[in-house]
Design an enzyme around this catalytic site. Structure first.
Site, PDB file in Angstrom:
ATOM      1  N   GLU A   1       1.091 -11.685  -2.904  1.00 56.15           N
ATOM      2  CA  GLU A   1      -0.379 -11.677  -2.841  1.00 56.15           C
ATOM      3  C   GLU A   1      -1.013 -11.345  -4.189  1.00 56.15           C
ATOM      4  OE1 GLU A   1       1.606  -9.387  -1.675  1.00 56.15           O
ATOM      5  OE2 GLU A   1       0.736  -7.377  -1.824  1.00 56.15           O
TER       6      GLU A   1
ATOM      7  N   CYS B   1       6.343  -5.112   0.719  1.00 60.37           N
ATOM      8  CA  CYS B   1       6.490  -3.769   0.147  1.00 60.37           C
ATOM      9  C   CYS B   1       6.304  -2.676   1.205  1.00 60.37           C
ATOM     10  CB  CYS B   1       5.559  -3.588  -1.044  1.00 60.37           C
ATOM     11  SG  CYS B   1       6.035  -2.212  -2.107  1.00 60.37           S
TER      12      CYS B   1
ATOM     13  N   ARG C   1      13.111   3.653   0.027  1.00 62.89           N
ATOM     14  CA  ARG C   1      11.800   3.606  -0.628  1.00 62.89           C
ATOM     15  C   ARG C   1      11.936   3.872  -2.120  1.00 62.89           C
ATOM     16  NH1 ARG C   1       8.041   7.721   1.747  1.00 62.89           N
ATOM     17  NH2 ARG C   1       6.576   6.676   0.372  1.00 62.89           N
TER      18      ARG C   1
ATOM     19  N   HIS D   1       5.362  -8.592  -4.159  1.00 67.88           N
ATOM     20  CA  HIS D   1       3.964  -8.828  -3.763  1.00 67.88           C
ATOM     21  C   HIS D   1       3.491 -10.241  -4.107  1.00 67.88           C
ATOM     22  CE1 HIS D   1       3.120  -4.583  -2.900  1.00 67.88           C
ATOM     23  NE2 HIS D   1       3.870  -4.298  -3.941  1.00 67.88           N
TER      24      HIS D   1
ATOM     25  N   GLY E   1       0.886  -1.168   0.000  1.00 67.79           N
ATOM     26  CA  GLY E   1       0.000   0.000   0.000  1.00 67.79           C
ATOM     27  C   GLY E   1       0.911   1.201   0.000  1.00 67.79           C
ATOM     28  N   GLU E   2       0.470   2.293   0.584  1.00 66.89           N
ATOM     29  CA  GLU E   2       1.318   3.474   0.702  1.00 66.89           C
ATOM     30  C   GLU E   2       1.826   3.530   2.150  1.00 66.89           C
ATOM     31  OE1 GLU E   2       2.878   5.432  -1.362  1.00 66.89           O
ATOM     32  OE2 GLU E   2       3.693   6.167   0.514  1.00 66.89           O
TER      33      GLU E   2
ATOM     34  N   ILE F   1       6.485  -3.249  -7.403  1.00 70.27           N
ATOM     35  CA  ILE F   1       5.745  -2.042  -7.752  1.00 70.27           C
ATOM     36  C   ILE F   1       6.288  -0.855  -6.952  1.00 70.27           C
ATOM     37  CG2 ILE F   1       3.464  -0.950  -7.726  1.00 70.27           C
ATOM     38  CD1 ILE F   1       2.355  -3.803  -8.156  1.00 70.27           C
ATOM     39  N   ARG F   2       6.968   0.068  -7.644  1.00 73.54           N
ATOM     40  CA  ARG F   2       7.627   1.184  -6.939  1.00 73.54           C
ATOM     41  C   ARG F   2       8.308   0.626  -5.693  1.00 73.54           C
ATOM     42  NH1 ARG F   2       6.007   6.617  -7.291  1.00 73.54           N
ATOM     43  NH2 ARG F   2       5.866   6.636  -5.042  1.00 73.54           N
TER      44      ARG F   2
END
Lengths: 191, 293
Positions: free
Chosen positions: A175, A81, A108, A173, A49-50, A137-138
């Protein structure tokens, strides 16, 4: 694992996917949104998430200290992440709220922005010979690692999956894929 | 190593779920949004309410504004391209933005076609009012969908209507006997393949946010109850009296949308919300939601 209650932090991010992955392995799930949800959980998953959003909601919900205490007492925890970032003791160029239980420094967005996000097949010895389909992802990676931390996988030469006793963390990830080996590895840590 | 795959594009949207994406026009606003807990920001030259007031042709923002915002925040930065304007989209991709909103808030550049989003490395989010529109955008390569609502009005009624419409049509699609599906998709203008993917999943194959008119924590929470995965707040934050406080409250509302005691607490003393507009008072030609094909 029928009697185990897995807490999935559900403040923001891809918690639904982690919950589904654990349910497929026969684990009972509780979504954690507030302090009152924490009592009675046997293990914890912190989703992607963020990380700044989740950290802020953890802080405002007064959940940081009780979760940190439980992890330090030995409760198994897995972070992917943003989850990895929140577990790390040091976050480069950031004073954002965190659990800080993993003896490591994280950078990050270390692989770049969204246009640099990628999929790769990783060799992870603990998960068997078949490469693991990893989605970045990022994504962050770890730039410094303490003595008690074992590196489980590297991508482009950078540490992207680590374990420190009861703490498991990945930059990628699992998931988002149908491969349940990483979740199974985590549940085996919980036995 | 593969980049720009559908899994990576839809994956970022999955990570934004349960979050609030806020419109910002300056680096200072971007910092306020990040500090308030936004999961991403939308970098703009003007918020929709000001675009509406200014009139004329609204285009992609100046790259300098977008770059400056990208430099000061660590969260994802989105930016808007005009409907069909694939060169604006290529410019945004070259700037390195994290998501492109092919948006009806800007003046359309093509009166028949949207951007073919499949060939891009950067992912796209697109607006919709119904299932056919959502699935056409997905067939063109959109990795995320949002309801259109009526941007810049501070009036949530259109977002609610569009969300209910999409959810109703998904329920219908899933309940139909298989032999009626081809005719159903013809009638709602949905491509068959994307419709079958929706039927198999029981929901849209990509993440669906709410947008267009959200002005309060309660507005954000009602959209979550209706089945949205998160919310965009455009003019609602920086056109209100106390943006930082309202932004924090809306972030809390999206996480705690089922907890009414918490919603009551965070809805207190937020100061004036943005001034709202009655939809009936907007001339048909000025309705942004009707842009898109």
């Amino acid at each position: 694992m029928a009697n185990v209650c897995a807490g999935v932090l559900a403040l923001q991010g891809a918690f639904r996917e982690h919950a589904a992955a654990l349910r497929r392995l026969g684990v009972k799930i509780r979504e954690l949104r507030a302090l009152r949800d924490i009592d009675g959980i046997d293990l914890l998953v912190i989703p992607g998430g963020e990380s700044t959003t989740i950290g802020k909601l953890l802080l405002e919900g007064q959940m940081l200290d009780p979760l940190r205490e439980r992890i330090e007492m030995g409760m198994p925890v897995y972070g992917s992440c943003a989850g990895l970032i929140l577990l790390c003791r040091e976050i480069e160029d950031s004073d954002q709220p965190r659990l800080g239980v993993l003896d490591a420094t994280v950078r990050r967005n270390a692989f770049g922005r969204q246009v640099d996000s990628f999929e790769a097949a990783l060799d992870i010895a603990e998960l068997g010979a078949k490469p693991f389909p990893a989605v970045f992802i990022r994504a962050p990676f770890l730039t410094k690692i303490g003595l008690g931390v074992q590196v489980l996988a590297k991508a482009n030469g950078q540490a992207v999956a680590v374990r420190q006793k009861n703490i498991l963390a990945t930059s990628f990830h699992p998931e988002l894929t149908a491969d349940s080996r990483m979740h199974r590895y985590f549940l085996d840590m919980c036995k | 190593m593969k980049q720009g795959t559908m899994r990576v594009k839809t994956g970022l949207a999955e990570m934004l779920k349960g979050g609030v994406i806020m419109d910002v026009t300056t680096p200072e606003q971007a910092k306020i949004a990040e500090k308030a807990g936004a999961c991403a920001v939308m970098a703009l030259e003007r918020v929709p309410a000001d675009i509406r007031a200014a009139g004329g042709v609204a285009r992609m923002a100046d790259p300098t504004i977008i770059k400056k915002i990208m430099e000061v925040v660590s969260i994802p930065v989105m930016a808007k391209a005009r409907i069909g304007h694939f060169v604006e989209a290529r410019i945004l991709e070259a700037l390195g933005v994290d998501y492109i909103d092919e948006s009806e808030v800007l003046t359309p550049a093509d009166d028949r076609f949207h951007i073919d989003k499949r060939g891009f490395t950067v992912p796209f989010v697109c607006g919709c009012r119904n299932l056919g529109e959502a699935l056409r955008r997905i067939a063109e390569g959109a990795a995320m969908i949002r309801t259109k609502g009526e941007p810049g009005t501070g009036n949530v009624v259109e977002a609610v209507r569009h969300c209910r419409q999409v959810m109703d049509e998904i329920r219908m699609l899933c309940a139909l006997p298989e032999d009626e599906v081809p005719n159903f998709v013809k009638e709602c203008g949905a491509p068959l393949e994307a419709a079958l993917a929706t039927r198999k999943k029981g929901r849209l194959p990509v993440v669906n946010f709410a947008a267009g008119g959200i002005a309060t924590p309660a507005d954000a929470a009602i959209m979550m109850h209706l089945g949205c995965d998160g919310v965009f707040v455009g003019s609602g934050i920086f056109k209100s009296a106390d943006p930082a406080k309202r932004a924090r409250a809306i972030v809390q509302a999206v996480t705690n949308y089922k907890d009414y005691a918490t919603l009551a607490e965070i809805s207190r003393d937020l100061g004036e919300a943005m001034p709202g507009m009655e939809i009936a008072n907007i001339a048909p030609a000025e309705r942004m939601q009707d842009r898109g094909w």
